[in-house]
Design an enzyme around this catalytic site. Structure first.
Site, mmCIF file in Angstrom:
data_model
loop_
_atom_site.group_PDB
_atom_site.id
_atom_site.type_symbol
_atom_site.label_atom_id
_atom_site.label_comp_id
_atom_site.label_asym_id
_atom_site.label_seq_id
_atom_site.Cartn_x
_atom_site.Cartn_y
_atom_site.Cartn_z
ATOM 1 C CG PHE A 9 -1.951 0.923 1.166
ATOM 2 C CD1 PHE A 9 -3.139 0.766 0.571
ATOM 3 C CD2 PHE A 9 -1.754 2.037 1.945
ATOM 4 C CE1 PHE A 9 -4.177 1.693 0.553
ATOM 5 C CE2 PHE A 9 -2.981 3.065 1.664
ATOM 6 C CZ PHE A 9 -4.051 2.835 1.319
ATOM 7 C CE1 TYR B 131 -9.417 3.485 6.666
ATOM 8 C CE2 TYR B 131 -8.581 4.679 8.409
ATOM 9 C CZ TYR B 131 -8.327 4.154 7.090
ATOM 10 O OH TYR B 131 -7.413 4.442 6.295
ATOM 11 C CE LYS B 132 -7.980 0.578 5.042
ATOM 12 N NZ LYS B 132 -6.569 0.202 4.917
ATOM 13 N NE ARG C 100 -10.073 -3.118 -2.153
ATOM 14 C CZ ARG C 100 -9.708 -2.231 -1.088
ATOM 15 N NH1 ARG C 100 -8.363 -2.650 -0.458
ATOM 16 N NH2 ARG C 100 -10.067 -1.180 -0.688
HETATM 17 C C1 LIG Z 1 -5.828 1.408 4.407
HETATM 18 C C2 LIG Z 1 -4.376 1.294 4.663
HETATM 19 C C3 LIG Z 1 -3.562 2.296 5.290
HETATM 20 C C4 LIG Z 1 -4.143 3.399 5.545
HETATM 21 O O1 LIG Z 1 -3.179 4.571 6.530
HETATM 22 P P1 LIG Z 1 -4.122 5.715 7.010
HETATM 23 O O2 LIG Z 1 -2.846 6.439 7.518
HETATM 24 O O3 LIG Z 1 -5.019 5.246 8.030
HETATM 25 O O4 LIG Z 1 -4.937 6.407 5.887
HETATM 26 C C5 LIG Z 1 -2.253 1.891 5.329
HETATM 27 N N1 LIG Z 1 -1.845 0.785 4.980
HETATM 28 C C6 LIG Z 1 -2.327 -0.240 4.442
HETATM 29 C C7 LIG Z 1 -1.689 -1.612 4.139
HETATM 30 C C8 LIG Z 1 -3.762 0.025 4.034
HETATM 31 O O5 LIG Z 1 -4.843 -0.821 3.544
#
Ligand SMILES: *Cc1c(COP(=O)(O)O)cnc(C)c1O
Length: 421
Positions: free
Chosen positions: A126, A231-232, A380
C-alpha cells in the site's frame, strides 16, 4: 449446484448471523466495502451522542478524569489486543496508520546497529507505507547535515520469492502488509517473522486488512511491531484512530521520534525535558481524538467474547462461495480471479480483474452492490463476517452477472473517475 435457498439455510445455521442486527445497514444495499470503511454499528451512534451531549456538554473538562478520557486510548488498545494475539498493555490506539508506521520504523532504526539502515518492503505494498519510509529516509539524510553515517534506505522487492536475498546484514527492519490490499494474498506471519529474525532484522506488520477479520497471533509469532486501521474491519468510523503494537520486550528499548506530551511519563508535571512513559503509552503523541476513540471503542464491543477463529471460518466460506459463483455464473465475460483461490492463503476479500473494472464497479454501486476499484483493473469485494449473509454473496454475484451480460457498465457516467475510487 448451490441455490439461493441453500444459502438461506446456511444463514439460518450461522452462529454469527445475529450480529448483523447490531449494524445500521441500509436495507437496499449489499455492502462489500467494509475493508475500506466499516458500516455503522448501532451502539456507536448512541455512544457518540452520550459522549458529546453528556460528557463534553455537561461534564466538560472534568470528563478527562471522571469519564476516563485520559486512559481511553490504552483501553481501546486492550480491546483490540485479543484480535491480534497481543497481551494487555501491548497495543494503543493512536494517530493514523501512516503516522504509526513512521513512529515505529524510526524507533526500530534508532535501536538497530548503525550499519543496519535498510527497511525492506514490497514494491506493491500500500503506497502510504512506502511513502512514510521514503519521507523518513529524506528527513534522516537532511538532518544528518554533514552526511556522516549511512542514509536510511528503502529496499523494495518485486515478488515474495525475493525476500530472502533482500535480507542482507544491512537490514534493520522488514515492513510487510499481512493481507495485500489489492490481491488479498496473505503472508505467513509466523514463518516470515522467523526468517526476518534469522537475518537479524525486526518485523513490522501492517494489519490494516487483518484486524477484525483475519486473526493473527503476534505474540506467538514473536513479532516485534505492528500497526493497523480502526476504520476498516474494526468499524470505528471514518478517520478512526489507528492502533500500534509493540511487543513487551521492546517497549523500554524503543522510543518514538514524535515526543509529544501524551507520551511523557508525567504529562501534567509539565517538565521541560521529555521522559518517555513506561510501556506502550510512550507511543502516544498529542491529545487523543476522544469522539473518534469513543466511536471505535463502542464498535469494538461487538468483538468482545467472539472467537476470532469463528470469524475466519465464516470469512473463508464467504470467499469460497463468491469464487464458486463467479465461476459458474460469470464465465465468458472476461473476468479473471486476482486473489488466491485457496482460502488459507486469502484474506477477507475477493479480488477480480477486468479491463473495464472501474465502470463495472460503478454499475454495481448503482444497483446497491458496493465494492471498490483499485488500480489498474482490480474489482475488490470485502467480506466482513460480522454482518454479511451468504445470500448477500449470491445477490452480489447475480448483479455482477447482469451488469456484464447487459453491458450496463458501458455508459459515460460509469467511466467518470471520482476522487475516491
Ligand atoms: C488502509 C491502509 C492504510 C491507511 O493508512 P491511514 O494512514 O490510516 O490512512 C495503510 N496501510 C495499508 C496497508 C492500508 O491498507
Amino acid at each position: 449446484m448451490v441455490t439461493r435457498a441453500d444459502l438461506e439455510e446456511r444463514d439460518r445455521n450461522d452462529p454469527l448471523a445475529p450480529l448483523r442486527e447490531a449494524f445500521d445497514l441500509p436495507p437496499d444495499v449489499v455492502y462489500l466495502d467494509g475493508n475500506s470503511l466499516g458500516p455503522l454499528p448501532r451502539r456507536v451512534a448512541e455512544r457518540v451522542g452520550e459522549v458529546v451531549e453528556r460528557q463534553w456538554g455537561r461534564d466538560l473538562i472534568r470528563s478527562w478524569n471522571v469519564h476516563g478520557w485520559i486512559d481511553l486510548a490504552r483501553r481501546v488498545g486492550d480491546r483490540i489486543a485479543p484480535l491480534i494475539g497481543a497481551d494487555r498493555g501491548e497495543v494503543v490506539a493512536a494517530d493514523s496508520t501512516s503516522v504509526d508506521l513512521y513512529k515505529l520504523a524510526a524507533a526500530a532504526l534508532e535501536a538497530s546497529a548503525p550499519q543496519r539502515r535498510v527497511v525492506v518492503s514490497e514494491h506493491r505494498n500500500f503506497p502510504t507505507d512506502l511513502y512514510m519510509i521514503q519521507g523518513l529516509s529524506r528527513t534522516a539524510a537532511a538532518l544528518s547535515g554533514s552526511g556522516s553515517g549511512r542514509p536510511v534506505e528503502l529496499r523494495t522487492i518485486g515478488s515474495r520469492d525475493a525476500l530472502p536475498e533482500a535480507l542482507g546484514d544491512d537490514v534493520a527492519l522488514v515492513m510487510l502488509t499481512h493481507v495485500d490490499y489489492r490481491s488479498g494474498e496473505l503472508w505467513d506471519l509466523e514463518e516470515t517473522t522467523r526468517r526476518i529474525h534469522d537475518a537479524g532484522a525486526l518485523a513490522l506488520w501492517d494489519l490494516a486488512h487483518s484486524a477484525g477479520a483475519v486473526p493473527v497471533d503476534l505474540d506467538a509469532a514473536g513479532a516485534d511491531l505492528a500497526v493497523g486501521c480502526g476504520y476498516k474491519f474494526l468499524n470505528g468510523g471514518p478517520g478512526a484512530p489507528a492502533f500500534l503494537y509493540v511487543a513487551r520486550r521492546w517497549q523500554e528499548r524503543l522510543r518514538s521520534p514524535l515526543q509529544g506530551w501524551m507520551g511523557h511519563a508525567a504529562p501534567f508535571a509539565f517538565e521541560p525535558e521529555y521522559r518517555p512513559a513506561a510501556g506502550i503509552g510512550r507511543f502516544q503523541c498529542g491529545t487523543p481524538p476522544i469522539l473518534s476513540l469513543a466511536a471505535l471503542d463502542a464498535a469494538l464491543e461487538l468483538f468482545d467474547g467472539l472467537d476470532p477463529a469463528a470469524l475466519r471460518t465464516k470469512s473463508q466460506a464467504l470467499g469460497d462461495l463468491f469464487l464458486e459463483l463467479v465461476d459458474s455464473e460469470c464465465a465468458g465475460f472476461g473476468l479473471e480471479v486476482a486473489c488466491p483461490r485457496d482460502g488459507q492463503r486469502r484474506g477477507s476479500q475477493v479480488s477480480l480483474r477486468h479491463p473495464e473494472g472501474y465502470a463495472i464497479v460503478q454499475a454495481l454501486i448503482a444497483r446497491g452492490v458496493i465494492g471498490d476499484f483499485r488500480q489498474p483493473d482490480v474489482l475488490r469485494f470485502g467480506l466482513a463476517p460480522l454482518y454479511l449473509r451468504h445470500v448477500d454473496v449470491w445477490d452480489a454475484v447475480q448483479h455482477l452477472r447482469e451488469v456484464l451480460r447487459t453491458r450496463a457498465w458501458d455508459r459515460p457516467e460509469h467511466r467518470t473517475r471520482a476522487a475516491v475510487t
